[in-house]
Design a protein around this motif. Structure first.
Motif, PDB file in Angstrom:
ATOM      1  N   MET A 179       0.845  -1.184   0.000  1.00  0.00           N
ATOM      2  CA  MET A 179       0.000   0.000   0.000  1.00  0.00           C
ATOM      3  C   MET A 179       0.889   1.246   0.000  1.00  0.00           C
ATOM      4  O   MET A 179       1.838   1.344   0.784  1.00  0.00           O
ATOM      5  N   GLU A 180       0.596   2.171  -0.899  1.00  0.00           N
ATOM      6  CA  GLU A 180       1.395   3.385  -1.055  1.00  0.00           C
ATOM      7  C   GLU A 180       0.749   4.532  -0.279  1.00  0.00           C
ATOM      8  O   GLU A 180      -0.479   4.665  -0.253  1.00  0.00           O
ATOM      9  N   TYR A 181       1.593   5.369   0.307  1.00  0.00           N
ATOM     10  CA  TYR A 181       1.078   6.498   1.091  1.00  0.00           C
ATOM     11  C   TYR A 181       0.672   7.652   0.175  1.00  0.00           C
ATOM     12  O   TYR A 181       1.409   8.040  -0.736  1.00  0.00           O
ATOM     13  N   ASP A 182      -0.532   8.172   0.391  1.00  0.00           N
ATOM     14  CA  ASP A 182      -1.052   9.305  -0.360  1.00  0.00           C
ATOM     15  C   ASP A 182      -0.977  10.547   0.524  1.00  0.00           C
ATOM     16  O   ASP A 182      -1.684  10.647   1.534  1.00  0.00           O
ATOM     17  N   ASP A 183      -0.105  11.495   0.148  1.00  0.00           N
ATOM     18  CA  ASP A 183       0.103  12.689   0.973  1.00  0.00           C
ATOM     19  C   ASP A 183      -1.148  13.542   1.091  1.00  0.00           C
ATOM     20  O   ASP A 183      -1.382  14.178   2.129  1.00  0.00           O
ATOM     21  N   ASN A 184      -1.949  13.565   0.060  1.00  0.00           N
ATOM     22  CA  ASN A 184      -3.163  14.386   0.095  1.00  0.00           C
ATOM     23  C   ASN A 184      -4.232  13.786   1.010  1.00  0.00           C
ATOM     24  O   ASN A 184      -4.861  14.489   1.804  1.00  0.00           O
ATOM     25  N   LEU A 185      -4.445  12.506   0.884  1.00  0.00           N
ATOM     26  CA  LEU A 185      -5.491  11.837   1.676  1.00  0.00           C
ATOM     27  C   LEU A 185      -4.996  11.392   3.050  1.00  0.00           C
ATOM     28  O   LEU A 185      -5.803  11.008   3.906  1.00  0.00           O
ATOM     29  N   LYS A 186      -3.673  11.403   3.233  1.00  0.00           N
ATOM     30  CA  LYS A 186      -3.077  10.955   4.494  1.00  0.00           C
ATOM     31  C   LYS A 186      -3.450   9.514   4.801  1.00  0.00           C
ATOM     32  O   LYS A 186      -3.725   9.139   5.952  1.00  0.00           O
ATOM     33  N   LYS A 187      -3.429   8.677   3.777  1.00  0.00           N
ATOM     34  CA  LYS A 187      -3.785   7.271   3.927  1.00  0.00           C
ATOM     35  C   LYS A 187      -2.848   6.412   3.085  1.00  0.00           C
ATOM     36  O   LYS A 187      -2.268   6.876   2.100  1.00  0.00           O
ATOM     37  N   PHE A 188      -2.751   5.154   3.497  1.00  0.00           N
ATOM     38  CA  PHE A 188      -2.078   4.149   2.682  1.00  0.00           C
ATOM     39  C   PHE A 188      -3.145   3.507   1.795  1.00  0.00           C
ATOM     40  O   PHE A 188      -4.192   3.075   2.276  1.00  0.00           O
ATOM     41  N   ILE A 189      -2.863   3.436   0.474  1.00  0.00           N
ATOM     42  CA  ILE A 189      -3.887   3.010  -0.486  1.00  0.00           C
ATOM     43  C   ILE A 189      -3.321   1.979  -1.459  1.00  0.00           C
ATOM     44  O   ILE A 189      -2.144   2.039  -1.834  1.00  0.00           O
ATOM     45  N   THR A 190      -4.182   1.033  -1.841  1.00  0.00           N
ATOM     46  CA  THR A 190      -3.840   0.118  -2.921  1.00  0.00           C
ATOM     47  C   THR A 190      -5.105  -0.214  -3.705  1.00  0.00           C
ATOM     48  O   THR A 190      -6.225  -0.117  -3.184  1.00  0.00           O
TER      49      THR A 190
END
Length: 593
Positions: A54-65
């Motif tokens: 899962m990659e970190y999204d700086d805008n959403l402040k979440k780890f996403i895949t």
């Protein structure tokens, strides 16, 4: 470390719930401190675990895949976190809320169901209300209630008010079958009653020639039981139902037949019988495989090609009866029918323009295993729905709960079912508070009709098709079989319960959100809770109070489950300070802000 994941919230899993082959799923996890790595572990049944970083999204402040699921089946998943060289896991908690643990043993994983394709949209069924009839116990349409087609070595009850009772022999088996004399003509003559109630579809327990009163011991698949009438009587019933804008579902018993069936009797006469290969003998002719070891119900070999052709061949039993205008089928003991057998039944019915196939499955059908083998009821081309007994368990557990913790467990069990089932499959499930195999709802509610009314209200708030077991709406009581199969009390009906059911049916038809809307729950206090159904435009709230005191709702006490935050705030305002009378319920409808 604080983590946030909620499988009911599309901010964390999109789309919600079950998916279809080829769908892309987005998973997101929020963590309140820097970590080294977050992995989604996704596993298909009987296959290896597959990791997705899962990659970190700086805008959403979440780890996403994102994962595209290419094949149907039963999947499970959880999340692994590396932080400060330690391993943490996010496992499933109540209502899909992620729980942080460092225990790598027995991780409570989330379920993901992936179906092959969407089901045919049969609105007459999905949007309607079904009425289940045990034919011998509903109505006799003959002049003076004359009973025709009487059978040898049976007895008839003296009055329709008699209590059913089994006469058993020294071996514990039924020695004399008992009959009240209900028939197809009687059902036809009661169509005005059913129509006035608001019923759309009649589901009949078996009607083919048999020895018993329940008729799950078929003697001849090609004939209507003589006590019920004739093939012409069935045609007339189908025609009358259709003329009144109603439909009919038959009960198919294809796992076993009766010991007195023409097929088994011929098979034990000679090994050269064409029916001999239909049965599995361990010692010919007196020892053979039977349903649950009940010798009066020899089991049929469903792998036998001749039997398969007999049931679902081009000129088979399904085609014979469906061609008369039968709108759907319910399959007895679906768990014991091979998956290919179910698939071919579905295919044959589809060729006959019959798209409703409901299976008798008592548990959560999305992860059912039989003899260690996964049964893809919700993911493959076979059943279009099941008898939703877990819905009944939810209602009874909720109304008989000893404390708020019990109520929460009941709500959570239902939430799991909603998440596990594909939406169209769940909408096709036949929900009930009782059937011919269970105790009557009034008996379970200690003869308290106010609680029975609350139970009916809960039934009509659930996703799926409500099914009324004949007589429940009339206040019929009954314990276990045979007591739950009493004759309909035509001269002693409960006006209160009939009015309750009639009003609930009308309400469901007026507000489609109860058919295709989403579901959520509000716990308020012990004995006082609410179910919320909502879509993009409308909200319906069903709040019940099973206590002995009137209750004024206080929104500060509300505990929301599976409900979006914006809707929670809106409902808090609209429901606050409303009064719910003792042993009653409140139905409120709102437009969404």
């Amino acid at each position: 470390m604080q983590v946030k994941y909620n499988s009911w919230d599309i901010q964390y899993k999109k789309p919600f719930g079950a998916i279809y082959t080829g769908d892309e799923v987005e998973w997101a996890v929020k963590i309140d401190e820097p970590v080294q790595e977050v992995i989604l572990w996704l596993t298909k049944n009987n296959e290896d675990h597959v990791p997705y970083k899962m990659e970190y999204d700086d805008n959403l402040k979440k780890f996403i895949t994102h994962v595209t699921v290419e094949s149907s089946g039963l999947y499970h998943y959880y999340f692994a976190i590396q932080s400060n060289n330690q391993e943490y896991y996010i496992e499933k908690g109540p209502f899909g809320i992620g729980k942080l643990t460092q225990n790598s043993y027995n991780i409570q994983s989330f379920q993901l169901t992936c179906a092959d394709c969407k089901l045919p949209d049969e609105n007459w069924y999905k949007d309607g209300v079904v009425y289940q009839i045990f034919p011998d116990r509903f109505a006799n349409g003959n002049p003076n209630h004359e009973i025709t087609g009487r059978k040898k070595n049976t007895f008839l009850y003296a009055t329709e008010e008699d209590t059913p009772y089994y006469i058993k022999g020294p071996d514990g088996a039924i020695a004399r079958w008992d009959f009240f004399g209900g028939n197809l003509l009687g059902i036809q003559k009661k169509i005005p009653y059913l129509k006035k109630l608001g019923i759309d579809t009649v589901y009949l327990n078996p009607i083919f020639l048999a020895k018993s009163n329940h008729r799950y011991d078929t003697v001849d698949f090609t004939k209507i039981d003589t006590m019920l009438g004739t093939e012409t009587d069935l045609k007339n019933l189908v025609e009358a139902l259709h003329k009144n804008g109603m439909h009919i579902i038959l009960d198919g018993v294809f796992n076993h037949v009766g010991k007195d069936s023409i097929y088994f009797q011929d098979a034990i006469t000679s090994k050269t019988s064409p029916y001999y290969p239909w049965f599995k003998f361990s010692h010919y002719p007196d020892q053979y495989q039977s349903w649950w070891g009940i010798k009066t119900m020899p089991e049929v070999d469903k792998e036998n090609k001749d039997y398969q052709n007999f049931i679902y061949g081009e000129d088979g039993i399904l085609s014979k009866w469906t061609s008369l205008g039968i709108d759907g089928w319910r399959l007895d003991v679906a768990d014991e029918l091979p998956m290919d057998f179910l698939k071919n039944i579905r295919q044959r019915l589809a060729q006959n323009n019959c798209q409703v196939l409901i299976g008798e499955v008592w548990e959560d059908a999305s992860h059912k295993f039989v003899n260690g083998q996964y049964r893809p009821y919700t993911t493959g081309y076979n059943l279009t729905g099941v008898m939703n007994y877990p819905a009944r368990v939810f209602i009874i557990n909720l109304l008989n709960a000893k404390n708020s913790a019990d109520e929460k467990r009941a709500f959570n069990a239902l939430a799991e079912l909603v998440e596990n089932y594909p939406t169209d499959f769940l909408q096709n499930c036949l929900n009930n508070v009782g059937t011919h195999d269970t105790e009557r709802i009034k008996t379970l509610m200690n003869n308290n009709e106010q609680k029975v009314a609350i139970a009916f209200g809960l039934l009509f708030m659930l996703i799926g098709v409500p099914c009324i077991y004949y007589g429940d709406e009339a206040g019929l009581i009954g314990g276990k079989d045979p007591d739950n199969r009493r004759y309909f009390p035509w001269n002693n009906q409960s006006d209160f319960l009939e009015k309750t059911v009639k009003n609930l049916i009308a309400f469901r038809k007026d507000y489609p959100v109860l058919i295709d809307g989403k579901i959520a729950f509000i716990q308020i206090k012990y004995g006082v809770n609410a179910i919320v159904r909502y879509n993009s435009k409308n909200v319906v709230v069903y709040c019940y109070n099973r206590t002995h005191d009137d209750v004024v709702l206080d929104s500060d006490e509300f505990v929301y489950h599976c409900l979006p935050q914006t809707l929670s705030s809106d409902l808090a305002t609209k429901l606050n300070q409303l009064t719910v009378n003792k042993e009653s319920y409140l139905l409120k409808k709102f437009s969404k802000n």
